[in-house]
Design a protein around this motif. Structure first.
Motif, PDB file in Angstrom:
ATOM      1  N   THR A  98       0.833  -1.199   0.000  1.00 58.49           N
ATOM      2  CA  THR A  98       0.000   0.000   0.000  1.00 58.49           C
ATOM      3  C   THR A  98       0.870   1.252   0.000  1.00 58.49           C
ATOM      4  OG1 THR A  98      -1.739  -1.158   1.185  1.00 58.49           O
ATOM      5  CG2 THR A  98      -1.771   1.238   1.303  1.00 58.49           C
ATOM      6  N   GLY A  99       0.589   2.143  -0.946  1.00 59.87           N
ATOM      7  CA  GLY A  99       1.316   3.405  -1.011  1.00 59.87           C
ATOM      8  C   GLY A  99       2.591   3.349  -1.830  1.00 59.87           C
ATOM      9  N   GLU A 100       2.952   2.142  -2.280  1.00 64.01           N
ATOM     10  CA  GLU A 100       4.210   1.988  -3.015  1.00 64.01           C
ATOM     11  C   GLU A 100       3.943   2.002  -4.525  1.00 64.01           C
ATOM     12  OE1 GLU A 100       7.957  -1.177  -3.325  1.00 64.01           O
ATOM     13  OE2 GLU A 100       6.036  -1.846  -2.567  1.00 64.01           O
ATOM     14  N   ARG A 101       4.925   2.478  -5.270  1.00 62.48           N
ATOM     15  CA  ARG A 101       4.872   2.384  -6.732  1.00 62.48           C
ATOM     16  C   ARG A 101       6.198   1.839  -7.203  1.00 62.48           C
ATOM     17  NH1 ARG A 101       3.428   7.617  -6.424  1.00 62.48           N
ATOM     18  NH2 ARG A 101       5.452   8.228  -7.224  1.00 62.48           N
ATOM     19  N   ARG A 102       6.179   1.072  -8.256  1.00 61.53           N
ATOM     20  CA  ARG A 102       7.461   0.666  -8.830  1.00 61.53           C
ATOM     21  C   ARG A 102       7.327   0.336 -10.299  1.00 61.53           C
ATOM     22  NH1 ARG A 102       8.916  -5.369  -6.580  1.00 61.53           N
ATOM     23  NH2 ARG A 102      10.620  -5.223  -8.064  1.00 61.53           N
ATOM     24  N   THR A 103       8.457   0.279 -10.961  1.00 63.24           N
ATOM     25  CA  THR A 103       8.482   0.033 -12.397  1.00 63.24           C
ATOM     26  C   THR A 103       9.326  -1.198 -12.670  1.00 63.24           C
ATOM     27  OG1 THR A 103       8.292   2.390 -12.799  1.00 63.24           O
ATOM     28  CG2 THR A 103       9.031   1.037 -14.627  1.00 63.24           C
ATOM     29  N   ILE A 112       6.419  -2.091 -17.152  1.00 64.82           N
ATOM     30  CA  ILE A 112       5.172  -2.142 -16.401  1.00 64.82           C
ATOM     31  C   ILE A 112       5.313  -1.295 -15.137  1.00 64.82           C
ATOM     32  CG2 ILE A 112       3.471  -3.603 -15.256  1.00 64.82           C
ATOM     33  CD1 ILE A 112       4.268  -5.892 -16.973  1.00 64.82           C
ATOM     34  N   HIS A 113       4.431  -0.308 -14.996  1.00 65.78           N
ATOM     35  CA  HIS A 113       4.397   0.485 -13.774  1.00 65.78           C
ATOM     36  C   HIS A 113       3.336  -0.117 -12.864  1.00 65.78           C
ATOM     37  CE1 HIS A 113       6.771   3.687 -15.722  1.00 65.78           C
ATOM     38  NE2 HIS A 113       6.081   3.364 -16.793  1.00 65.78           N
ATOM     39  N   LEU A 114       3.708  -0.375 -11.618  1.00 68.58           N
ATOM     40  CA  LEU A 114       2.764  -0.923 -10.661  1.00 68.58           C
ATOM     41  C   LEU A 114       2.300   0.187  -9.733  1.00 68.58           C
ATOM     42  CD1 LEU A 114       4.650  -3.404 -11.522  1.00 68.58           C
ATOM     43  CD2 LEU A 114       3.916  -4.452  -9.398  1.00 68.58           C
ATOM     44  N   ASN A 115       0.997   0.343  -9.633  1.00 69.94           N
ATOM     45  CA  ASN A 115       0.452   1.303  -8.685  1.00 69.94           C
ATOM     46  C   ASN A 115       0.375   0.655  -7.301  1.00 69.94           C
ATOM     47  OD1 ASN A 115      -0.592   3.659  -7.739  1.00 69.94           O
ATOM     48  ND2 ASN A 115      -2.438   3.640  -9.016  1.00 69.94           N
ATOM     49  N   ASP A 134      -2.887  -9.802 -10.805  1.00 74.30           N
ATOM     50  CA  ASP A 134      -3.570 -10.491  -9.714  1.00 74.30           C
ATOM     51  C   ASP A 134      -4.385  -9.531  -8.865  1.00 74.30           C
ATOM     52  OD1 ASP A 134      -2.380 -12.879 -10.552  1.00 74.30           O
ATOM     53  OD2 ASP A 134      -0.536 -12.368  -9.486  1.00 74.30           O
ATOM     54  N   GLU A 135      -3.863  -8.332  -8.675  1.00 77.50           N
ATOM     55  CA  GLU A 135      -4.623  -7.306  -7.972  1.00 77.50           C
ATOM     56  C   GLU A 135      -4.008  -5.955  -8.278  1.00 77.50           C
ATOM     57  OE1 GLU A 135      -4.183  -7.121  -3.730  1.00 77.50           O
ATOM     58  OE2 GLU A 135      -2.199  -8.030  -3.765  1.00 77.50           O
ATOM     59  N   GLY A 136      -4.824  -4.887  -8.098  1.00 75.06           N
ATOM     60  CA  GLY A 136      -4.299  -3.542  -8.234  1.00 75.06           C
ATOM     61  C   GLY A 136      -4.404  -2.971  -9.636  1.00 75.06           C
ATOM     62  N   GLU A 137      -3.445  -2.106  -9.967  1.00 77.36           N
ATOM     63  CA  GLU A 137      -3.508  -1.340 -11.203  1.00 77.36           C
ATOM     64  C   GLU A 137      -2.120  -1.243 -11.826  1.00 77.36           C
ATOM     65  OE1 GLU A 137      -4.678   2.776 -10.587  1.00 77.36           O
ATOM     66  OE2 GLU A 137      -5.441   2.928 -12.637  1.00 77.36           O
ATOM     67  N   ILE A 138      -2.051  -1.397 -13.129  1.00 77.64           N
ATOM     68  CA  ILE A 138      -0.760  -1.281 -13.807  1.00 77.64           C
ATOM     69  C   ILE A 138      -0.884  -0.432 -15.066  1.00 77.64           C
ATOM     70  CG2 ILE A 138       0.282  -3.434 -13.015  1.00 77.64           C
ATOM     71  CD1 ILE A 138      -0.633  -4.745 -15.614  1.00 77.64           C
ATOM     72  N   ARG A 139       0.242   0.106 -15.461  1.00 83.90           N
ATOM     73  CA  ARG A 139       0.361   0.752 -16.758  1.00 83.90           C
ATOM     74  C   ARG A 139       1.382  -0.071 -17.538  1.00 83.90           C
ATOM     75  NH1 ARG A 139       0.666   6.353 -18.800  1.00 83.90           N
ATOM     76  NH2 ARG A 139       2.391   6.545 -20.274  1.00 83.90           N
TER      77      ARG A 139
END
Lengths: 302, 191
Positions: A98-103, A112-115, A134-139
């Motif tokens: 939660t609160g993390e982002r990574r590429t 792939i950017h992970l929200n 599997d869960e969440g949001e990606i670009r």
């Protein structure tokens, strides 16, 4: 030598077990020799550390963490026998808390950017490339396949039973409990092998039903800005705003007074810190925020 | 490093520093194409030795194995080159190679090491540097470079393989060679 180096790197990354390694090494004394030569090379390189550390701000040393991890590996090594067979078909994975982002950069060049609070896995082999959300949001920034490796082969994206083929382009995909949203920012996607989704379109998959329509400007702006840690609103209800914010927060915001839910607001906020939002709510609507014992933030009328 | 056995540690510290001698002797014993294989085979038998701590002179031990292996090969070979046979006879276990009395650390000159690092392809070099010199964890390197952990792993393996290959060829630095030379002279005088 290459094989031995592969084992050392795998041990180092924790992607294999000491038992599997021991089996490999015991198979041929030449392997033990090659491995010793690799370790020797590794130790020689480490001598450069003395040279390197004369530069300003020496980086922290991590020996203790390495030891701890090695101990953890040794503890969980009993299932190693089946390991090598499984490895060939194994997916790789990445996730954010939660609160993390990574590429992540895949081997085929796709980015792939992970929200926040997102989990993906992927598998790339000679003929196909597949990604699971599997869960969440990606670009996804999908690269075309290099010539000679099955050119034009689409990337397969699997989300909650939806099977999506992505050509080269940029896509925002979000998985929610009941639905999957696919926003095509550029390029083209095919849903379940038939329904085409063009650039600027948003596809909503709910169970077996699929709806495709032009995406609103705000939806595109939102998809473009989370990567930079920003949330954009344009007259949405406080309910919606708080829900969006809570995706990024360990300590959630709770609307204590139902009458507040209908308030509509807009603006651009940073996802890491709700302080701006709370200040705006106080200033514009006189909404008070109280932080409880558990850290949760409760919104009430003043 | 917990995945090193006692014999591996011993092999790295006591045997590998003499790799130049082994290659040089192997070149005298077999055809150029077989040098690497002879050295590897002798090393493999050495690392497999059950009593490695009892081996007083690891260097002589490996050289002896090499000579025996070469002898076996020559016996089986249909065509034998005569100069090799001559060397087999001449090669005493306590050989007269110039570094016999040098205490080898097995370390390359730092300058040479830096050169080898500079010759690596960019990504393996960056990964090796971050992992072994800066001490970063593989997953942190992955984040920093925007790569997957498995790709970081591949780059590390590639970099180390190239380095290890190059190091088999590179001359090692002789530490304390001055002292051993003195001792050698002393010994010659007392004989």
């Amino acid at each position: 030598m290459e094989e031995a180096a592969g084992w050392l790197a795998a041990l180092d990354a924790g992607s294999t077990t000491p038992d599997a390694f021991d089996q490999w090494r015991a198979g041929d004394p030449r392997r033990a020799v090659a491995f010793a030569q690799i370790v020797d090379a590794l130790e020689q390189v480490e001598r450069l550390r003395a040279v390197h550390e004369r530069e300003p701000a020496p980086p922290p040393r991590v020996e203790r963490r390495q030891l701890l991890r090695a101990a953890a590996l040794a503890g969980g090594a009993s299932v190693a026998g089946a390991f090598i067979a499984v490895q060939a078909n194994a997916r790789e994975s990445a996730s954010t808390i939660t609160g993390e982002r990574r590429t992540i950069m895949l081997d085929d060049g796709t980015r792939i950017h992970l929200n926040t609070a997102t989990g993906i896995s992927w598998r790339i082999d000679g003929t196909s490339r597949s990604v699971w959300l599997d869960e969440g949001e990606i670009r996804l920034e999908v690269k075309p396949r290099p010539p000679g490796s099955g050119a034009g082969h689409p990337l397969r994206l699997i989300v909650a039973g939806a099977d999506i083929r992505l050509e080269a382009g940029i896509f925002n995909v979000r998985r929610q409990p009941e639905s999957v949203g696919l926003l095509v920012l550029s390029g083209q996607a095919a849903l379940d092998g038939r329904r085409m989704v063009d650039a600027g379109s948003l596809a909503q998959v709910i169970g077996k039903s699929v709806s495709v329509r032009p995406a609103e400007t705000i939806a595109i702006a939102r998809a473009q800005s989370w990567r930079n840690g920003q949330l954009v609103f344009e007259g949405e209800s406080l309910d919606f705003v708080v829900a969006e914010f809570n995706r990024y927060l360990d300590h959630k915001i709770v609307i204590a007074d139902p009458s507040l839910s209908r308030i509509r607001l807009g603006g651009r906020f940073t996802t890491t810190d709700p302080a701006d939002l709370l200040t705006a709510l106080q200033a514009s609507f006189g909404i008070r925020s109280v932080r409880g014992d558990t850290g949760a933030i409760t919104l009430t009328t003043a | 490093m917990t995945w090193l056995r006692d014999v591996d540690r011993w092999f790295i510290d006591e045997v590998l520093p003499h790799r130049q001698t082994f290659r040089r002797q192997a070149a005298r014993l077999v055809a150029p194409g077989d040098v690497e294989d002879l050295v590897q085979e002798a090393c493999a038998r050495t690392i497999n030795a059950s009593h490695h701590r009892d081996i007083d002179n690891p260097r002589a031990f490996v050289l002896t194995i090499m000579r025996n292996l070469a002898f076996e090969r020559h016996r089986r070979a249909s065509v034998v080159r005569f100069e090799h046979l001559a060397d087999l006879d001449a090669m005493d276990i306590a050989d007269s190679a110039p570094d016999q009395f040098a205490i080898l650390s097995g370390h390359l000159e730092l300058k040479r090491l830096i050169e080898l690092m500079d010759q690596l392809p960019p990504q393996p070099r960056a990964v090796v540097k971050m992992r072994r010199i800066e001490g970063m964890l593989p997953k942190d390197i992955a984040v920093r470079l925007g790569l997957s952990v498995s790709t970081v792993e591949k780059h590390l393996a590639k970099g180390l393989a190239i380095l290890a290959h190059a190091m088999q060829e590179a001359p090692v630095k002789a530490d304390g060679v001055g002292i051993s030379r003195l001792w050698q002279r002393h010994r010659q005088r007392s004989n």
